[in-house]
Enzyme design. Structure first.
Site, PDB file in Angstrom:
ATOM      1  N   CYS A   1       0.803  -1.219   0.000  1.00  0.00           N
ATOM      2  CA  CYS A   1       0.000   0.000   0.000  1.00  0.00           C
ATOM      3  C   CYS A   1       0.845   1.282   0.000  1.00  0.00           C
ATOM      4  O   CYS A   1       1.405   1.621  -1.022  1.00  0.00           O
ATOM      5  CB  CYS A   1      -0.985  -0.055   1.164  1.00  0.00           C
ATOM      6  SG  CYS A   1      -2.408   1.006   0.903  1.00  0.00           S
TER       7      CYS A   1
ATOM      8  N   ARG B   1     -12.592   6.083  -1.016  1.00  0.00           N
ATOM      9  CA  ARG B   1     -11.507   5.124  -0.786  1.00  0.00           C
ATOM     10  C   ARG B   1     -11.892   3.733  -1.283  1.00  0.00           C
ATOM     11  O   ARG B   1     -13.078   3.386  -1.316  1.00  0.00           O
ATOM     12  CB  ARG B   1     -11.170   5.061   0.709  1.00  0.00           C
ATOM     13  CG  ARG B   1     -10.612   6.350   1.261  1.00  0.00           C
ATOM     14  CD  ARG B   1     -10.172   6.179   2.701  1.00  0.00           C
ATOM     15  NE  ARG B   1      -8.974   5.347   2.836  1.00  0.00           N
ATOM     16  CZ  ARG B   1      -7.735   5.768   2.599  1.00  0.00           C
ATOM     17  NH1 ARG B   1      -7.527   7.019   2.207  1.00  0.00           N
ATOM     18  NH2 ARG B   1      -6.708   4.961   2.766  1.00  0.00           N
TER      19      ARG B   1
ATOM     20  N   HIS C   1      -3.374  -5.556   2.263  1.00  0.00           N
ATOM     21  CA  HIS C   1      -2.943  -5.694   3.661  1.00  0.00           C
ATOM     22  C   HIS C   1      -3.538  -7.028   4.098  1.00  0.00           C
ATOM     23  O   HIS C   1      -3.629  -7.944   3.344  1.00  0.00           O
ATOM     24  CB  HIS C   1      -3.546  -4.582   4.526  1.00  0.00           C
ATOM     25  CG  HIS C   1      -2.966  -3.242   4.289  1.00  0.00           C
ATOM     26  ND1 HIS C   1      -1.833  -2.797   4.922  1.00  0.00           N
ATOM     27  CD2 HIS C   1      -3.397  -2.209   3.537  1.00  0.00           C
ATOM     28  CE1 HIS C   1      -1.586  -1.546   4.557  1.00  0.00           C
ATOM     29  NE2 HIS C   1      -2.517  -1.165   3.707  1.00  0.00           N
TER      30      HIS C   1
HETATM   31  N1  GLN Z   1      -1.902   6.738   2.135  1.00  0.00           N
HETATM   32  C1  GLN Z   1      -2.172   5.811   1.131  1.00  0.00           C
HETATM   33  C2  GLN Z   1      -3.576   5.835   0.549  1.00  0.00           C
HETATM   34  O1  GLN Z   1      -4.549   6.041   1.261  1.00  0.00           O
HETATM   35  C3  GLN Z   1      -1.784   4.450   1.649  1.00  0.00           C
HETATM   36  C4  GLN Z   1      -2.670   3.919   2.722  1.00  0.00           C
HETATM   37  C5  GLN Z   1      -2.249   2.577   3.185  1.00  0.00           C
HETATM   38  O2  GLN Z   1      -1.064   2.263   3.255  1.00  0.00           O
HETATM   39  N2  GLN Z   1      -3.239   1.783   3.565  1.00  0.00           N
HETATM   40  O3  GLN Z   1      -3.707   5.642  -0.654  1.00  0.00           O
END
Ligand code: GLN
Length: 249
Positions: A94, A128, A190
């Site tokens: 990520c 998101r 993740h």
């Molecule tokens: N900051 C990044 C995003 O939101 C990565 C987030 C994360 O590592 N889960 O795209």
């Protein structure tokens, strides 16, 4: 006794959703096979020497934490590039994935990535990408996990880690997930990734051992529980419906 050097980069800043679980799995699966797992944790101003590294993890983090790590890592860009070029195993998750590219444009502004690969990430405007993921990889097995990212990643000709069966993936379109170049796998998954996908952990262990000339086949471990859990997740995702803010399917 064979030793296996595991390098965990900046866990004090990049450790979202239990990314450290990936390290624990690598340590355990080595030790269960009589391989001596040696963990090196790199934080803050620590120097970075990957000359003996067998596996490196760069986890995920918020935009703010990514920016701090990026600044620190920039001084070790050549070290990382050399490691990847020479076939070193790297798992970037990520936020760590996004840092490998040329730029990350987020609400905090424009961040120059390490530029180890020519791809870019831009904060999406549709919301998101959050939820379970199932992908088909060309390693011969599927991978399950969980994604939560605002950034959308656009590869420029690199090989993706997998094809999305369920989830949003790199650019939210539900097509490609992650990047797989040489022995570097970068992904939005993740989960944490390796506890749910022991075959992937073993892929890294086998690849790293081969790289240092140790060709002994890996002793089989009992992964019945993990395999059962993955089957349930795959079945659930096959029947689940969800709205994708980036495409209508
Ligand atoms: N900051 C990044 C995003 O939101 C990565 C987030 C994360 O590592 N889960 O795209």
């Amino acid at each position: 006794m064979t030793s296996f050097h595991i390098v965990h980069l900046y866990p004090d800043l990049l450790n979202l959703y239990g990314d450290r679980g990936n390290i624990m799995v690598m340590e355990k699966r080595c030790r269960w096979r009589g391989i001596e797992a040696i963990l090196h944790t790199v934080n803050g101003d620590d120097p970075l020497d990957l000359s003996t590294a067998d596996f490196v993890l760069l986890g995920g983090g918020s935009d703010k934490e990514q920016a701090i790590v990026c600044e620190t890592l920039m001084q070790f860009k050549d070290e990382l590039a050399r490691y990847i070029d020479h076939g070193g195993c790297l798992l970037a998750v990520c936020g760590g994935y996004q840092l490998l590219g040329t730029r990350y444009s987020s609400a905090l502004g424009e961040l120059n990535g390490l530029g180890l690969f020519e791809f870019e990430t831009v904060a999406g405007k549709g919301g998101r990408c959050i939820g379970n993921v199932v992908i088909d990889t060309d390693l011969g097995f599927e991978v399950v996990g969980f994604e939560n990212h605002g950034g959308l990643t656009y590869l420029h000709g690199q090989h993706p880690f997998g094809k999305i069966r369920y989830g949003y993936g790199n650019d939210g379109s539900g097509m490609d997930e992650g990047l797989h170049e040489k022995n570097c796998i970068a992904t939005y998954i993740h989960g944490p990734l390796l506890p749910k996908n022991p075959k992937l952990a073993d892929h890294f262990i086998a690849t790293a051992l081969k790289r240092k000339g140790e060709l002994t086949p890996l002793k089989t471990l009992d992964d019945t529980m993990e395999e059962e859990a993955a089957k349930i997740m795959i079945k659930r995702c096959a029947t689940e419906k969800k709205e994708n803010p980036y495409i209508s399917r």
